[in-house]
Enzyme design. Structure first.
Site, short mmCIF file in Angstrom:
data_model
loop_
_atom_site.label_atom_id
_atom_site.label_comp_id
_atom_site.label_asym_id
_atom_site.label_seq_id
_atom_site.Cartn_x
_atom_site.Cartn_y
_atom_site.Cartn_z
N ASP A 178 84.36 74.42 -46.43
CA ASP A 178 85.08 73.83 -47.57
C ASP A 178 85.04 72.31 -47.36
OD1 ASP A 178 87.01 72.74 -49.32
OD2 ASP A 178 87.91 74.73 -49.51
N ASP A 185 81.48 79.18 -52.44
CA ASP A 185 82.30 79.45 -51.25
C ASP A 185 81.55 80.31 -50.24
OD1 ASP A 185 84.73 78.05 -51.81
OD2 ASP A 185 85.05 79.47 -53.45
N LYS A 203 59.48 86.47 -51.28
CA LYS A 203 60.19 87.16 -52.37
C LYS A 203 60.42 88.62 -51.95
CE LYS A 203 59.86 88.52 -57.15
NZ LYS A 203 58.95 88.79 -58.27
N ASN A 241 76.38 79.08 -60.00
CA ASN A 241 77.42 79.09 -61.04
C ASN A 241 76.98 78.23 -62.21
OD1 ASN A 241 78.54 76.28 -60.73
ND2 ASN A 241 78.79 77.04 -58.64
O1 PMT Z 1 79.79 70.47 -64.29
P1 PMT Z 1 80.44 70.77 -65.62
O2 PMT Z 1 79.58 71.70 -66.47
O3 PMT Z 1 80.85 69.54 -66.36
O4 PMT Z 1 81.77 71.63 -65.33
C1 PMT Z 1 82.88 71.01 -64.76
C2 PMT Z 1 83.58 71.93 -63.78
C3 PMT Z 1 84.13 73.15 -64.49
C4 PMT Z 1 82.60 72.36 -62.67
C5 PMT Z 1 84.74 71.07 -63.14
O5 PMT Z 1 85.66 70.74 -64.15
C6 PMT Z 1 85.44 71.81 -62.01
O6 PMT Z 1 86.36 72.58 -62.21
N1 PMT Z 1 85.01 71.56 -60.73
C7 PMT Z 1 85.51 72.25 -59.55
C8 PMT Z 1 84.88 73.62 -59.42
C9 PMT Z 1 85.38 74.36 -58.19
O7 PMT Z 1 84.59 74.73 -57.38
O8 PMT Z 1 86.69 74.50 -58.09
P2 PMT Z 1 87.43 75.25 -56.86
O9 PMT Z 1 88.81 75.46 -57.36
O10 PMT Z 1 86.65 76.41 -56.42
O11 PMT Z 1 87.42 74.17 -55.69
C10 PMT Z 1 88.49 73.27 -55.47
C11 PMT Z 1 87.96 71.95 -54.93
O12 PMT Z 1 87.37 72.14 -53.63
C12 PMT Z 1 86.89 71.30 -55.78
O13 PMT Z 1 87.14 69.90 -55.74
C13 PMT Z 1 85.58 71.64 -55.07
O14 PMT Z 1 84.59 70.63 -55.25
C14 PMT Z 1 86.04 71.69 -53.61
N2 PMT Z 1 85.27 72.64 -52.78
C15 PMT Z 1 85.30 73.97 -53.06
C16 PMT Z 1 84.64 74.85 -52.24
C17 PMT Z 1 83.92 74.35 -51.13
N3 PMT Z 1 83.25 75.18 -50.32
N4 PMT Z 1 83.90 73.04 -50.88
C18 PMT Z 1 84.56 72.17 -51.69
O15 PMT Z 1 84.53 70.95 -51.45
#
Ligand code: PMT
Length: 403
Positions: free
Chosen positions: A307, A280, A290, A211
């Protein structure tokens, strides 16, 4: 740390009639127990002499970038590094403009650009200069980067005009400096674990699913927490960013590696800030070499990654847990769901559907979502977001019911 103990306040004085009030400010800060050093612009020396400040502070007073003594430390670096708080009072429209545009053509503005300390600016100028939209835009730009302004007062000005522009009261400027000095150590003794960047899930040795996270947000939070005295471990996905000062950096590639690194550290952490964009899903199978064009399967089977944040929540690990939420619709509702489902104390939510904000950008707009309510940051620099996250984290660690 006891108030004032070994705290260095750098006072910047620029060329305005209010420069004489800086002497009172310096005295007030010394009385408070701070070590005070003064840096002046050449113009300021027309109003007050360096000798006055030297006598008040018992410290050398810096004016020029060009030091006569070759054995002296490089000033713009040494002053910038020594400062726990940098206050510029009075600050002219000209110096505000230079700071807003990153100009560094004298010792004071060079120190302002080089310092990592919080900056407090107390402007003083003619009312028309103050109201000018260029000045206001420069102030807005600096505010968005986390600079604190102590607004000027209204009244009769030295030039005879009446209106805003008179330097704020010395007590108010000192209070703003004290607030910053206290904040500068409010995470001392705490262990903070930060995740940053995006994970990369390999398809084969050269291709991956990933991403657009740059890591800027998480790196800014790690740097801010370290600056405020925390022991910080930053677990980050691949990024070009350099290691922040005084932060232990663990570089990983995949979600599974991030999971392992976080779990290893979580038991001893007082707080976790999960800003990483963790994939995820990952490809169920990774090609050993490759994959040739002709051999590429029609579809790639994906399996779920753990997660990380949710598991920390379920196992009640990591102390205070601050999660992030990247959403493209119903931002607050989804963030509130994550607050509950991932057992967080706060969720920092952003709308990543706007390409100008969020992934990879310098600024962002976030919602701080807590059990007690939601606060909108407006569009601010990621450093300012980091500062707000740390303010709230410090309050949560101090056991205040709400961030
Ligand atoms: O890095 P930058 O360019 O500065 O950009 C910042 C950002 C957009 C990445 C940041 O602001 C942001 O939104 N980070 C969270 C991205 C994310 O994965 O969001 P989510 O809604 O999918 O996940 C929710 C939370 O669970 C997050 O705290 C994530 O770290 C955590 N998570 C998600 C999936 C997973 N498998 N394990 C996790 O711990």
């Amino acid at each position: 740390m006891a108030l004032g103990e070994s705290t260095t306040v750098l006072v910047g004085v620029t060329g305005g009639i209010a420069a004489y009030k800086s002497c009172e400010l310096v005295r007030a800060l010394i009385k408070r127990g701070y070590r005070v050093k003064v840096v002046m612009t050449q113009a300021a020396t027309e109003f007050v002499t360096p000798l006055t400040f030297r006598t008040l502070t018992n410290e050398p007073v810096a004016v020029s970038l060009w030091e006569d003594d070759p054995s002296a430390p490089v000033h713009h670096i040494s002053l910038a590094e020594e400062a726990d708080v940098f206050v510029i009072a009075p600050c002219t429209a000209n110096v505000i403009a230079k700071m807003a545009h990153g100009r560094a053509d004298d010792l004071l503005t060079t120190s302002a650009l080089a310092t990592e300390a919080p900056i407090v600016v107390a402007p003083a100028m003619n009312v028309h200069m103050w109201r000018d939209e260029v000045t206001q835009a420069n102030i807005a730009a600096l505010r968005a980067r986390g600079v604190t302004f102590v607004e000027p007062e209204s009244g009769e000005l030295a030039c005879g005009d009446v209106g805003e522009g008179r330097l704020a009261r010395v007590e108010d400027i000192a209070a703003a400096v004290i607030a910053e000095a206290e904040r500068a150590r409010d995470l001392e003794g705490r262990t903070v674990l930060v995740t940053a960047g995006g994970t990369q899930e390999p398809i084969d040795p050269v291709r991956y699913i990933g991403n657009r996270s740059s890591g800027k947000t998480g790196f800014a939070i790690a740097a801010e927490a370290a600056r405020r005295g925390a022991r910080v471990t930053l677990v980050t996905g691949p990024t070009h960013l350099a290691d922040p000062f005084r932060v232990d950096v663990v570089r990983v590639e995949t979600a599974l590696e991030m999971y392992a690194a976080v779990m290893e550290q979580a038991a001893t952490a007082d707080a976790v800030v999960a800003s990483a964009a963790v994939a995820d899903f990952r490809p169920a199978e990774v090609g050993a070499g490759k994959i040739k064009k002709g051999a590429m399967p029609e579809a790639i089977t994906l399996v779920r990654n753990p997660d990380i944040l949710a598991e920390l929540g379920e196992r009640d690990l990591g102390g205070v847990r601050i999660g992030f939420a990247a959403e493209t619709s119903d931002v607050e509702r989804h963030a509130r769901e994550k607050l509950l489902s991932k057992h967080c104390h706060m969720v920092v939510a952003n709308d990543v559907s706007d390409p100008a904000l969020g992934f990879g950008t310098e600024s962002n707009r976030v919602l701080f979502v807590t059990p007690d309510g939601t606060t909108d940051s407006g569009v601010i620099h990621k450093r300012a977001i980091a500062r707000e996250v740390c303010d709230r984290l410090a309050r949560l660690l101090d056991g205040e019911s709400s961030a």
